[in-house]
Structure formats: C-alpha cells, structure tokens
Write a protein that holds these residues in place. Structure first.
Motif, PDB file in Angstrom:
ATOM      1  N   THR A  39       0.877  -1.158   0.000  1.00 48.44           N
ATOM      2  CA  THR A  39       0.000   0.000   0.000  1.00 48.44           C
ATOM      3  C   THR A  39       0.921   1.217   0.000  1.00 48.44           C
ATOM      4  OG1 THR A  39      -0.113  -0.129   2.419  1.00 48.44           O
ATOM      5  CG2 THR A  39      -1.918  -1.166   1.187  1.00 48.44           C
ATOM      6  N   PHE A  41       1.598   5.467   1.522  1.00 47.74           N
ATOM      7  CA  PHE A  41       1.255   6.456   2.540  1.00 47.74           C
ATOM      8  C   PHE A  41       2.020   7.739   2.268  1.00 47.74           C
ATOM      9  CE2 PHE A  41       5.187   4.711   3.920  1.00 47.74           C
ATOM     10  CZ  PHE A  41       5.744   5.491   4.916  1.00 47.74           C
ATOM     11  N   GLU A  42       1.503   8.829   2.815  1.00 48.96           N
ATOM     12  CA  GLU A  42       2.209  10.102   2.726  1.00 48.96           C
ATOM     13  C   GLU A  42       3.215  10.133   3.856  1.00 48.96           C
ATOM     14  OE1 GLU A  42      -0.329  13.493   2.387  1.00 48.96           O
ATOM     15  OE2 GLU A  42      -1.618  12.441   0.951  1.00 48.96           O
ATOM     16  N   CYS A  97       4.359   0.367  10.216  1.00 48.58           N
ATOM     17  CA  CYS A  97       2.976   0.455   9.761  1.00 48.58           C
ATOM     18  C   CYS A  97       2.096  -0.423  10.646  1.00 48.58           C
ATOM     19  CB  CYS A  97       2.907  -0.012   8.311  1.00 48.58           C
ATOM     20  SG  CYS A  97       1.243  -0.145   7.652  1.00 48.58           S
ATOM     21  N   ASP A 105       3.999  -0.609   3.665  1.00 45.06           N
ATOM     22  CA  ASP A 105       3.536   0.683   3.191  1.00 45.06           C
ATOM     23  C   ASP A 105       4.701   1.303   2.435  1.00 45.06           C
ATOM     24  OD1 ASP A 105       0.996   1.717   3.419  1.00 45.06           O
ATOM     25  OD2 ASP A 105       1.302   2.635   5.380  1.00 45.06           O
TER      26      ASP A 105
END
Length: 137
Positions: A39, A41-42, A97, A105
């Motif tokens: 996945t 993420f910022e 994460c 992530d």
C-alpha cells in the motif's frame, strides 16, 4: 593412548568451531521472505527518526516486526517483488505500519515504480537485504 589424544583433539576442535552465544537483544531478520500487500502512505517523520518526502524510496515495515526487533531494521534496504508480474524494486526502512499485516507501506514514488496510485494495493513478496547493501541504480 593415541585414540584418547585424538578424541580429545576432536572435542577441542569442535568446541572452538561452535558459534559463540549471542548477547544481541534483537533478532534481526536476514533472508526471510514475507508475503502481503503493498500500500502507500504520505511520508513525514518516521519511527526511525528521519523526516522523508513522498519522492523518497522508503518503506514502513509491519509495526509488530519493528517492535520485535526494537527498531533494529531502521535504514535497512528491502527488496520488494510484485507478485503480479515479477517486477523488483528496493526501498529503505524508515518507518513502521500498524495496519500492514505482513505487507509494506511504500512511499508514493516507490509505489508508482510498480503501479499507479489508483491501484491502491497489490500482492508482494519482500525481504530485508543485509546491512551494507546498496541497491543497483
């Protein structure tokens, strides 16, 4: 008599060849393959104490693994293989994460090396590279 001397030498040699017990408190992983989803993420300030940008090639490893290793995987490179097509890229561990299960992530730029952000997630295999590893350009 010669047999006893030979037997004693064999015992001494095997004792010297035995690995010394380790006082290390964390059990850092070496070539264990993990399977999960990627996945994205910022990024920002990660658990490893470094502020990153979305353009950096970084990963957040599962929180449980980060905690079990007392953060010992910080800055370690990870080899990530896309299970859909075999593409391989590398990211450096800068964070953890909590909801990743056995996956990772990825920073947006690293995720985009595999797929468009609209994909959201895809299946991966990943493992830590040895400390000192530098990914190919």
């Amino acid at each position: 008599m010669a047999f006893r001397i030979l037997a004693t030498l064999v015992l001494v040699a095997s004792a010297l060849a035995a690995p010394a017990p380790s006082n290390e408190t964390s059990t850092l992983e070496k070539r264990i393959d993990h399977f999960g989803d990627a996945t994205f993420f910022e990024v920002g300030l990660g658990n490893c104490g470094v502020v990153s940008k979305d353009s950096d090639k970084i990963v957040a490893i599962p929180k449980e693994l980060y905690d079990r290793n007392n953060g010992g995987n910080c800055f370690q490179w990870v080899k990530i293989t896309d299970q859909r097509n075999g593409n391989v890229h590398f990211g450096q561990t800068f964070d953890s994460c909590p909801g990743c299960g056995d996956g990772l992530d990825l920073s947006p730029s690293l995720f985009q090396e595999f797929a468009d952000l609209g994909v959201g997630r895809f299946p991966i295999k990943w493992n830590f590279e040895p400390f000192g590893f530098v990914p190919p350009n």
